[in-house]
Design a protein around this motif. Sequence first.
Motif, short mmCIF file in Angstrom:
data_model
loop_
_atom_site.label_atom_id
_atom_site.label_comp_id
_atom_site.label_asym_id
_atom_site.label_seq_id
_atom_site.Cartn_x
_atom_site.Cartn_y
_atom_site.Cartn_z
N ARG A 263 -86.34 48.57 -58.79
CA ARG A 263 -85.23 49.47 -58.46
C ARG A 263 -83.90 48.74 -58.38
N TRP A 264 -83.88 47.47 -58.65
CA TRP A 264 -82.66 46.67 -58.67
C TRP A 264 -82.72 45.86 -59.96
N PRO A 265 -81.61 45.65 -60.65
CA PRO A 265 -81.67 44.93 -61.93
C PRO A 265 -82.19 43.50 -61.80
N ALA A 266 -82.74 43.03 -62.88
CA ALA A 266 -83.21 41.65 -62.92
C ALA A 266 -82.01 40.72 -62.72
N PRO A 267 -82.25 39.55 -62.13
CA PRO A 267 -81.14 38.61 -61.91
C PRO A 267 -80.51 38.17 -63.23
N ASP A 268 -79.21 37.91 -63.18
CA ASP A 268 -78.50 37.39 -64.34
C ASP A 268 -78.75 35.90 -64.52
N ASP A 269 -79.18 35.25 -63.43
CA ASP A 269 -79.39 33.81 -63.45
C ASP A 269 -80.47 33.47 -62.42
N GLU A 270 -81.36 32.54 -62.77
CA GLU A 270 -82.40 32.10 -61.83
C GLU A 270 -82.51 30.58 -61.81
N GLU A 271 -81.37 29.91 -61.88
CA GLU A 271 -81.36 28.45 -61.89
C GLU A 271 -81.96 27.92 -60.59
N HIS A 272 -82.88 26.98 -60.71
CA HIS A 272 -83.56 26.35 -59.57
C HIS A 272 -84.30 27.37 -58.72
N GLY A 273 -84.73 28.47 -59.32
CA GLY A 273 -85.51 29.48 -58.61
C GLY A 273 -84.70 30.39 -57.71
N VAL A 274 -83.38 30.27 -57.74
CA VAL A 274 -82.51 31.12 -56.92
C VAL A 274 -82.03 32.29 -57.77
N LYS A 275 -82.35 33.50 -57.33
CA LYS A 275 -81.93 34.69 -58.07
C LYS A 275 -80.48 35.01 -57.74
N ARG A 276 -79.68 35.17 -58.82
CA ARG A 276 -78.26 35.48 -58.63
C ARG A 276 -77.84 36.56 -59.62
N TRP A 277 -76.95 37.43 -59.17
CA TRP A 277 -76.46 38.52 -59.98
C TRP A 277 -74.95 38.40 -60.13
N ARG A 278 -74.46 38.75 -61.30
CA ARG A 278 -73.01 38.81 -61.50
C ARG A 278 -72.47 39.96 -60.65
N GLY A 279 -71.23 39.84 -60.22
CA GLY A 279 -70.61 40.89 -59.42
C GLY A 279 -70.64 42.23 -60.12
N ALA A 280 -70.40 42.24 -61.43
CA ALA A 280 -70.41 43.49 -62.20
C ALA A 280 -71.80 44.12 -62.19
N THR A 281 -72.85 43.30 -62.30
CA THR A 281 -74.22 43.82 -62.28
C THR A 281 -74.53 44.43 -60.92
N ALA A 282 -74.16 43.73 -59.86
CA ALA A 282 -74.43 44.23 -58.51
C ALA A 282 -73.67 45.53 -58.23
#
Length: 103
Positions: free
Chosen positions: A70-89
């Motif tokens: 129900r939430w988009p996949a992360p834009d980045d998962e470097e070092h196992g940390v899920k991060r989303w771009r502001g626009a995606t969020a």
Amino acid sequence: TQHPEWPTPKGKRGRFKEYGADDVAAWVREHVQRAAVELEPNRLYTAQQLDEAGIGVKAGTIRADVSRGRWPAPDDEEHGVKRWRGATAMAAVASRRAYRRSE
């Protein structure tokens, strides 16, 4: 109606109190509604950073919603940390089901 700053009733209809629509709307604007949050569109945010930015969705909810699709996949998962771009969020927040206001 239990909040100490809730508007005073304008009258009664049967056994129910009646409140002025403008008074209640002003109270909601002051106590419930949040200002729109602007995120940097290309910056990467963790779930915790999104929560702290005040987007209206808690970090735990984001994590749970990712696992449920129900939430988009992360834009980045470097070092196992899920991060989303502001626009995606912000797109994800805008597409979430919202309660309709009655006019």
